[in-house]
Design a protein around this motif. Structure first.
Motif, short mmCIF file in Angstrom:
data_model
loop_
_atom_site.label_atom_id
_atom_site.label_comp_id
_atom_site.label_asym_id
_atom_site.label_seq_id
_atom_site.Cartn_x
_atom_site.Cartn_y
_atom_site.Cartn_z
N SER A 134 32.84 44.91 30.73
CA SER A 134 33.15 46.17 31.41
C SER A 134 34.58 46.18 31.87
N TYR A 157 37.31 47.83 34.45
CA TYR A 157 37.44 48.58 35.69
C TYR A 157 38.91 48.75 36.05
N GLN A 193 33.49 50.11 28.46
CA GLN A 193 32.60 49.00 28.27
C GLN A 193 32.57 48.69 26.79
N LYS A 249 34.99 52.27 36.69
CA LYS A 249 34.75 51.73 35.36
C LYS A 249 35.29 52.70 34.34
N HIS A 279 29.27 43.31 38.70
CA HIS A 279 30.50 43.74 39.32
C HIS A 279 30.57 43.23 40.74
#
Length: 361
Positions: free
Chosen positions: A222, A224, A211, A208, A199
């Motif tokens: 992931s 976000y 995932q 987040k 990240h």
DNA sequence: CGAGTTTGACCCGCGC
DNA sequence: GCGCGGGTCAAACTCG
């Protein structure tokens, strides 16, 4: 549910910042899609605090230049019709793969667009540009995109308001989400980064929210979301399966707020060159479909000289009000919007092929 | 205690 | 129509 998390693998960013690849083989050989943070100088300490600025720059670019919906205008040149010509000599396949994926993604969008428009209008890159960028006037995150790309991409479904997006979020799949209303996508901007940090810290605060395992990759992806209220910007981060050092980050939407300086101050947001200095070390190679213009990998280097203040000042469209001033200032000023399109950032960011097609058409 | 992360489940779009 | 995979939600959990 054993939710214990293997601390170890939770994130590998423990490591210092990105790797300083001076040589940056990947980047060099490959036309591009990697942006290498040559120097993570950043704040000197913070592990993930690498060239934040660089990122921001990129983001800035995105918003300004690419925002017009890169992806919209992107014409995924793609392989389908014209096979990627000369395979990049030393470029790693992984890059290609990633690019490929990105392009496919773009391709879909474009196809849609074309279908909707009924024609491959060369103007692809044209119109949207301006609108996009400056909408953020409204606190509504969606504002941005709503106008631009979606309009471009899905427009049809578009009838919805931005507000809906908000609501959408909450009720999204939970319930009776309006079916006919396709989920609208904001303009996306993807690029690869050579970094060991998953990240990348771009100065904004992200949360987040998910995932997922990626199909052909051992590495998960992931998701976000910007934590700022009202800001619906999303970010997707995944690591290349082939080269773990390469992180593919995809931004979606535009921030409707200034970059929040994180506590760590990593953001390095101080307009002063000193700070930038750190970032300056970072050079970026924005995604560039090598097969298109593999002539020269466009390397975006954020150097102090970047101060080049917006030469493009004229093109207000390039300046996103929602952007931190300093960012705007440092924005690499392309000679002109047009030139930019052809040889500038877009070239890198946007699969040139796309642009080519557009032109030729 | 609040903010952020993890993770399984769910929804949706798309290709076959 | 079905299955797959991507994207998101939200409860549970961790951390400061």
């Amino acid at each position: 549910m054993e939710k214990k998390k293997p601390e170890g693998e939770k994130r590998e960013n423990s490591m210092a910042n990105l790797r300083f690849s001076d040589e940056n083989p990947a980047a060099s050989g490959f036309g591009g899609s990697i942006f290498d943070m040559a120097a993570g100088a950043c704040e000197g300490s913070g592990g993930d605090k690498w060239g934040t600025l660089g990122f921001m720059d990129l983001l800035g670019i995105h918003q300004d230049f690419a925002a017009p919906s890169l992806f919209d205008s992107f014409q995924p040149p793609i392989l389908s019709s014209s096979p990627p010509p000369p395979p990049p000599p030393s470029s790693s396949e992984l890059h290609q793969e990633i690019l490929h994926e990105l392009q496919l993604e773009n391709k879909q969008l474009i196809q849609k667009q074309q279908q909707l428009q009924g024609l491959p209008s060369p103007a692809s890159t044209v119109p949207e540009s301006s609108e996009v960028l400056n909408n953020p006037a409204t606190p509504n995150s969606s504002s941005i995109s709503s106008s631009s790309n979606e309009a471009a991409n899905d427009e049809q479904t578009k009838t919805g308001d931005d507000e809906e997006q908000d609501q959408d979020k909450t009720k999204k799949q939970l319930k009776p989400k309006k079916k006919n209303q396709k989920r609208q996508r904001e303009p996306r901007f993807a690029f690869m980064t050579k970094s060991e940090v998953d990240h990348l810290d771009d100065g904004y605060r992200w949360r987040k929210y998910g995932q997922k395992a990626v199909k052909n990759s051992p590495y998960p992806r992931s998701y976000y979301r910007c934590t700022s209220a009202g800001c619906g910007v999303k970010k997707r981060v995944e690591r290349s399966s082939d080269d773990p050092t390469v992180v593919v980050t995809t931004y979606e939407g535009q921030h409707t707020h200034p970059c929040p300086i994180t506590p760590r101050g990593s953001i390095g947001i101080s307009p002063d060159s000193s700070t930038f200095g750190a970032a300056s070390a970072a050079s970026f190679i924005v995604p560039q479909p090598q097969y298109l213009h593999q002539q020269q990998p466009y390397i975006y280097t954020s150097l102090p000289p970047l101060n080049i203040t917006t030469a493009t000042a004229t093109s207000s469209s390039f300046i996103n009000p929602s952007f931190p001033a300093f960012l705007q200032e440092r924005r690499v000023a392309p000679p002109s919007a047009s030139s930019l399109r052809d040889h500038g950032l877009l070239q890198d960011i946007v699969p040139s092929q796309m642009r080519n097609e557009a032109k030729e058409e």
